[in-house]
Structure formats: structure tokens, C-alpha cells
Write an enzyme that holds these catalytic residues in place. Structure first.
Site, PDB file in Angstrom:
ATOM      1  CE  LYS A  43      -7.561   6.526   4.126  1.00 54.89           C
ATOM      2  NZ  LYS A  43      -6.147   6.168   4.041  1.00 54.89           N
TER       3      LYS A  43
ATOM      4  CG  ASP B  36     -11.734  17.655  -5.075  1.00 59.38           C
ATOM      5  OD1 ASP B  36     -12.631  18.491  -5.319  1.00 59.38           O
ATOM      6  OD2 ASP B  36     -10.543  17.968  -4.895  1.00 59.38           O
TER       7      ASP B  36
ATOM      8  CG  ASP C 295      -4.858   4.294   1.600  1.00 59.93           C
ATOM      9  OD1 ASP C 295      -6.011   4.701   1.396  1.00 59.93           O
ATOM     10  OD2 ASP C 295      -4.373   4.175   2.749  1.00 59.93           O
TER      11      ASP C 295
ATOM     12  CB  THR D 165     -10.044   1.731  11.367  1.00 68.00           C
ATOM     13  OG1 THR D 165      -8.970   2.160  10.528  1.00 68.00           O
ATOM     14  CG2 THR D 165     -10.781   0.630  10.673  1.00 68.00           C
TER      15      THR D 165
ATOM     16  CE  LYS E 115      -2.399   1.635   3.665  1.00 66.63           C
ATOM     17  NZ  LYS E 115      -2.282   3.098   3.622  1.00 66.63           N
TER      18      LYS E 115
ATOM     19  NE  ARG F 208       0.426   3.056  13.076  1.00 66.52           N
ATOM     20  CZ  ARG F 208      -0.529   3.857  13.507  1.00 66.52           C
ATOM     21  NH1 ARG F 208      -0.235   4.866  14.295  1.00 66.52           N
ATOM     22  NH2 ARG F 208      -1.778   3.651  13.170  1.00 66.52           N
TER      23      ARG F 208
HETATM   24  O1  C5P Z   1      -0.097   1.198  11.075  1.00 69.27           O
HETATM   25  P1  C5P Z   1      -1.482   0.717  10.818  1.00 69.27           P
HETATM   26  O2  C5P Z   1      -1.561  -0.798  10.679  1.00 69.27           O
HETATM   27  O3  C5P Z   1      -2.515   1.307  11.739  1.00 69.27           O
HETATM   28  O4  C5P Z   1      -1.795   1.279   9.346  1.00 69.27           O
HETATM   29  C1  C5P Z   1      -3.065   1.232   8.779  1.00 69.27           C
HETATM   30  C2  C5P Z   1      -2.988   1.818   7.402  1.00 69.27           C
HETATM   31  O5  C5P Z   1      -4.273   1.732   6.804  1.00 69.27           O
HETATM   32  C3  C5P Z   1      -2.591   3.291   7.367  1.00 69.27           C
HETATM   33  O6  C5P Z   1      -1.778   3.472   6.220  1.00 69.27           O
HETATM   34  C4  C5P Z   1      -3.890   4.039   7.182  1.00 69.27           C
HETATM   35  O7  C5P Z   1      -3.749   5.203   6.414  1.00 69.27           O
HETATM   36  C5  C5P Z   1      -4.726   3.015   6.408  1.00 69.27           C
HETATM   37  N1  C5P Z   1      -6.178   3.125   6.567  1.00 69.27           N
HETATM   38  C6  C5P Z   1      -6.803   3.094   7.788  1.00 69.27           C
HETATM   39  N2  C5P Z   1      -8.170   3.217   7.873  1.00 69.27           N
HETATM   40  C7  C5P Z   1      -8.894   3.326   6.753  1.00 69.27           C
HETATM   41  C8  C5P Z   1      -8.255   3.335   5.500  1.00 69.27           C
HETATM   42  C9  C5P Z   1      -6.879   3.216   5.442  1.00 69.27           C
HETATM   43  O8  C5P Z   1      -6.150   2.947   8.813  1.00 69.27           O
HETATM   44  N3  C5P Z   1     -10.209   3.373   6.825  1.00 69.27           N
END
Ligand code: C5P
Length: 239
Positions: free
Chosen positions: A63, A66, A61, A125, A34, A217
Site C-alpha cells: 500500500k 508517499d 500488498d 474495508t 498476498k 483469517r
Molecule cells: O483476515 P482478512 O481476510 O480480513 O484479511 C484481509 C487482508 O486484506 C489483510 O491482509 C488486509 O491487510 C488486506 N486488505 C484489506 N482491505 C484493503 C486492502 C487490503 O483488508 N482495502
């Protein structure tokens, strides 16, 4: 689908050299990466080309959110980059999503490109029901809002949505089994939730029916990221 095609690694770093070092290090273990706001803003489309050179697929990603004309043009540009999937905010509305899907389909047919899968973001989330109500003024509850936005994405012809693991079974029930779901906010048992609110373990999310899980992470910050991937794959296989 084998677990390798379900686990997406979020390359949430700003240095493109480091991002590619990670791709090389994970080798055969990971198939989809991603590229999000941080990496794309600092490295530009070149990073996508580099990941493709390594025979890996990209989930762009960014998002998009617009007016329809701007989103459809950005979406066509994403399709021309050859990404495997990208996303738009479902709260951008039906017309925005529909026109994005139509424009991408048309260009891909005309230019003989593989059409990327298009996903709608439902509710991030990192947001809770309380934030949704008190800050954003959405009173009908988180589940109802996710269901509503998923239905809208389906109506617009998108391939699926991005949603937390807690909503997966409800969305599948509402939109059908073939409507794809990408689930971020995944935390293995060893990892704190950070800024995510609606988290789930990899095993739980796969059990609920998520088609893809996104992890950042908890893998990248692990002292041994390859070991973390191995542990996660075992969890996914036993789901
Ligand atoms: O580090 P972590 O596992 O929390 O990363 C989650 C990834 O998913 C991040 O890059 C975040 O931008 C992305 N994301 C998210 N929630 C969403 C869509 C994408 O956390 N609804």
C-alpha cells in the site's frame, strides 16, 4: 478465470518459515499469495523469492502512499522482485499513480521484465461511511469517494483497484468491465467480521463481479484450512 486464479490467500503471519509451510501445505489449491506489511517487514524480499521458487505468484500488498518520487522508486523495486501485482493508495493522487505506472512500464520494457499489475486502494474495508465523515472529513459519502478514487486510478493508467464487494458493480459501471477489482473483507458465513466493516461472502463477491478475492483469517485461523479452502471453492463455483 478458474476459481484458483481468483482466490488470493493473505499470508498475514510474521514467521517466514510458517508462511512457507502454509504455501507447501496448500500446494496446488492456491496460485496467488498476498505478502503484506507484517510478513514483508519481518522477512524482507527473501520471502518473495521463496514463494516464487514454489512456482506461485505474489501480490505485494505494501500500500505505497508517499510523494511520487518515493512511490515510483519503490514500485520499480517491486517490479524487479518479479511480483505479479502490487498496490498504491489512490488517495496519493493522480500524479503519484501516473508516475508509478510510467516508471514501472519503462523499467520493465528496458529490462525485459513482466510488468506487474498495479492496483489503487480506494477506501479500506475496515472503514465505514461514518468514520470517513467524522474522522477523515470526507463528506460526499463512501460510494461517491470510492467512485472518485477508482476513476482517478483508471485515469492514471492503473490496472484496477482494491475495493469492498459492496462497491464492485458500481466501479465496473463507472470504469468498465476490464478494469480489475480485488476484493478483501471477505467472510464466509461461519466467520465473524473481525475488524472489517464492509464484508461480503465469497459467493456474493464473485457474483458482484470481483476479479480476485483476498482471504486471510477465515482460512488461516480455521481448524482445518484445507477444508475451509474446499468450502470456499464450492461457494465460488456456484456463484
Ligand atoms: O483476515 P482478512 O481476510 O480480513 O484479511 C484481509 C487482508 O486484506 C489483510 O491482509 C488486509 O491487510 C488486506 N486488505 C484489506 N482491505 C484493503 C486492502 C487490503 O483488508 N482495502
Amino acid at each position: 478465470m478458474p476459481w484458483k486464479e481468483k482466490l488470493i490467500i493473505a499470508l498475514d503471519v510474521s514467521d517466514p518459515d510458517y508462511a512457507l509451510e502454509l504455501v507447501d501445505k496448500f500446494g496446488d489449491q492456491i496460485e496467488i499469495y498476498k505478502v503484506g506489511l507484517e510478513l514483508y517487514t519481518s522477512a524482507g524480499p527473501k520471502i518473495i523469492e521463496e514463494i516464487h521458487k514454489r512456482k506461485k505468484r505474489v501480490f505485494l500488498d505494501l500500500k505505497f502512499h508517499d510523494i511520487p518520487n518515493t512511490v515510483l522508486k519503490a514500485s520499480v523495486a517491486a517490479a524487479r522482485l518479479g511480483v505479479f501485482m502490487f498496490n498504491v493508495h489512490a488517495s496519493g493522487g493522480l500524479d503519484m499513480m501516473k508516475r508509478c505506472r510510467e516508471a514501472v512500464t519503462e523499467v520493465c520494457l528496458k529490462e525485459n521484465l513482466r510488468r506487474p499489475r498495479i492496483f489503487g486502494i480506494t477506501v479500506l474495508t475496515s472503514l465505514s461511511e461514518e468514520i470517513l465523515k467524522q474522522e477523515l472529513g470526507i463528506q460526499h459519502g463512501l460510494n461517491a469517494h470510492v467512485r472518485h478514487l477508482s476513476g482517478l486510478a483508471l485515469k492514471a493508467g492503473l490496472d484496477g483497484v482494491v475495493a469492498s464487494g459492496h462497491e464492485v458493480s458500481k466501479i465496473k459501471h463507472h470504469c468498465g468491465e476490464s478494469f480489475l477489482i480485488i476484493t478483501p473483507g471477505i467472510r464466509p458465513s461461519w466467520q465473524p467480521p473481525d475488524d472489517q466493516m464492509r464484508t461480503m461472502t465469497p459467493k456474493q463477491a464473485i457474483k458482484e463481479g470481483a476479479d480476485y478475492i483476498v482471504m486471510g483469517r477465515s482460512i488461516l485461523n480455521h481448524t482445518d484450512p484445507l477444508k475451509a479452502i474446499e468450502l470456499i471453492s464450492v461457494e465460488m463455483l456456484t456463484a
